[in-house]
Design a protein around this motif. Structure first.
Motif, PDB file in Angstrom:
ATOM      1  N   PHE A  23       0.820  -1.204   0.000  1.00  0.00           N
ATOM      2  CA  PHE A  23       0.000   0.000   0.000  1.00  0.00           C
ATOM      3  C   PHE A  23       0.858   1.261   0.000  1.00  0.00           C
ATOM      4  CE2 PHE A  23      -1.924   3.435   2.479  1.00  0.00           C
ATOM      5  CZ  PHE A  23      -2.981   3.750   1.643  1.00  0.00           C
ATOM      6  N   PHE A  24       1.869   1.292   0.872  1.00  0.00           N
ATOM      7  CA  PHE A  24       2.701   2.487   0.949  1.00  0.00           C
ATOM      8  C   PHE A  24       3.589   2.658  -0.280  1.00  0.00           C
ATOM      9  CE2 PHE A  24       1.463   2.707   5.398  1.00  0.00           C
ATOM     10  CZ  PHE A  24       1.306   4.072   5.549  1.00  0.00           C
ATOM     11  N   THR A  25       3.981   1.566  -0.907  1.00  0.00           N
ATOM     12  CA  THR A  25       4.725   1.675  -2.163  1.00  0.00           C
ATOM     13  C   THR A  25       3.844   2.287  -3.241  1.00  0.00           C
ATOM     14  OG1 THR A  25       6.076  -0.230  -1.584  1.00  0.00           O
ATOM     15  CG2 THR A  25       6.005   0.391  -3.909  1.00  0.00           C
ATOM     16  N   ILE A  29       4.409   5.979  -5.023  1.00  0.00           N
ATOM     17  CA  ILE A  29       4.503   6.173  -6.474  1.00  0.00           C
ATOM     18  C   ILE A  29       3.478   7.191  -6.944  1.00  0.00           C
ATOM     19  CG2 ILE A  29       4.159   5.007  -8.693  1.00  0.00           C
ATOM     20  CD1 ILE A  29       5.424   2.515  -7.359  1.00  0.00           C
ATOM     21  N   MET A  30       2.282   7.151  -6.381  1.00  0.00           N
ATOM     22  CA  MET A  30       1.255   8.135  -6.740  1.00  0.00           C
ATOM     23  C   MET A  30       1.699   9.548  -6.340  1.00  0.00           C
ATOM     24  SD  MET A  30      -1.255   6.820  -8.320  1.00  0.00           S
ATOM     25  CE  MET A  30      -0.258   5.613  -9.142  1.00  0.00           C
ATOM     26  N   LYS A  31       2.276   9.678  -5.134  1.00  0.00           N
ATOM     27  CA  LYS A  31       2.739  10.986  -4.676  1.00  0.00           C
ATOM     28  C   LYS A  31       3.922  11.469  -5.513  1.00  0.00           C
ATOM     29  CE  LYS A  31       0.991  10.867  -0.007  1.00  0.00           C
ATOM     30  NZ  LYS A  31      -0.095  11.755  -0.273  1.00  0.00           N
ATOM     31  N   LEU A  32       4.772  10.555  -5.935  1.00  0.00           N
ATOM     32  CA  LEU A  32       5.905  10.909  -6.787  1.00  0.00           C
ATOM     33  C   LEU A  32       5.410  11.452  -8.124  1.00  0.00           C
ATOM     34  CD1 LEU A  32       8.995  10.868  -7.237  1.00  0.00           C
ATOM     35  CD2 LEU A  32       8.710   8.537  -8.085  1.00  0.00           C
ATOM     36  N   PHE A  43       8.146   5.648   1.052  1.00  0.00           N
ATOM     37  CA  PHE A  43       9.060   4.567   0.680  1.00  0.00           C
ATOM     38  C   PHE A  43       9.768   4.003   1.911  1.00  0.00           C
ATOM     39  CE2 PHE A  43       9.185   6.222  -3.823  1.00  0.00           C
ATOM     40  CZ  PHE A  43       8.664   5.064  -4.386  1.00  0.00           C
ATOM     41  N   VAL A  44      10.092   4.855   2.871  1.00  0.00           N
ATOM     42  CA  VAL A  44      10.734   4.385   4.103  1.00  0.00           C
ATOM     43  C   VAL A  44       9.783   3.487   4.880  1.00  0.00           C
ATOM     44  CG1 VAL A  44      11.613   5.136   6.353  1.00  0.00           C
ATOM     45  CG2 VAL A  44      12.346   6.303   4.291  1.00  0.00           C
ATOM     46  N   ILE A  45       8.540   3.891   5.007  1.00  0.00           N
ATOM     47  CA  ILE A  45       7.556   3.064   5.715  1.00  0.00           C
ATOM     48  C   ILE A  45       7.362   1.733   4.993  1.00  0.00           C
ATOM     49  CG2 ILE A  45       5.127   2.878   6.377  1.00  0.00           C
ATOM     50  CD1 ILE A  45       5.160   5.851   6.936  1.00  0.00           C
ATOM     51  N   ALA A  46       7.313   1.764   3.664  1.00  0.00           N
ATOM     52  CA  ALA A  46       7.174   0.534   2.883  1.00  0.00           C
ATOM     53  C   ALA A  46       8.375  -0.388   3.112  1.00  0.00           C
ATOM     54  CB  ALA A  46       7.025   0.860   1.408  1.00  0.00           C
ATOM     55  N   GLY A  47       9.565   0.178   3.132  1.00  0.00           N
ATOM     56  CA  GLY A  47      10.763  -0.619   3.374  1.00  0.00           C
ATOM     57  C   GLY A  47      10.787  -1.226   4.767  1.00  0.00           C
ATOM     58  N   MET A  48      10.384  -0.455   5.761  1.00  0.00           N
ATOM     59  CA  MET A  48      10.333  -0.979   7.126  1.00  0.00           C
ATOM     60  C   MET A  48       9.294  -2.085   7.250  1.00  0.00           C
ATOM     61  SD  MET A  48      11.022   2.504   9.401  1.00  0.00           S
ATOM     62  CE  MET A  48       9.516   2.278  10.249  1.00  0.00           C
TER      63      MET A  48
END
Length: 70
Positions: A23-25, A29-32, A43-48
């Protein structure tokens, strides 16, 4: 008996982390694409979350292997 209930619960909750990572990825991408400057945070939250998924998975496998050996 109580320990088995907890491990059964944890076995399924690990997948919540991968859902959160996806979801966070997607949101990052949408925010980017929109030009929003807060995308690195997502992206940091997605990685964690992805890290927690693999950490939990390894922990559960270790616990199951230990119980099989006893």
């Amino acid at each position: 008996m109580k320990n088995n209930n907890i491990m059964g619960y944890l076995k399924y909750t690990q997948y919540v982390y991968i859902i959160i990572a996806l979801f966070f990825t997607y949101d990052a991408i949408m925010k980017l694409n929109e030009g929003d400057e807060s995308y690195p945070f997502y992206f940091v939250i997605a990685g964690m979350s992805a890290f927690m998924f693999f950490f939990r998975r390894r922990f559960i496998n270790k616990h199951n292997n230990r119980n099989k050996n006893q």
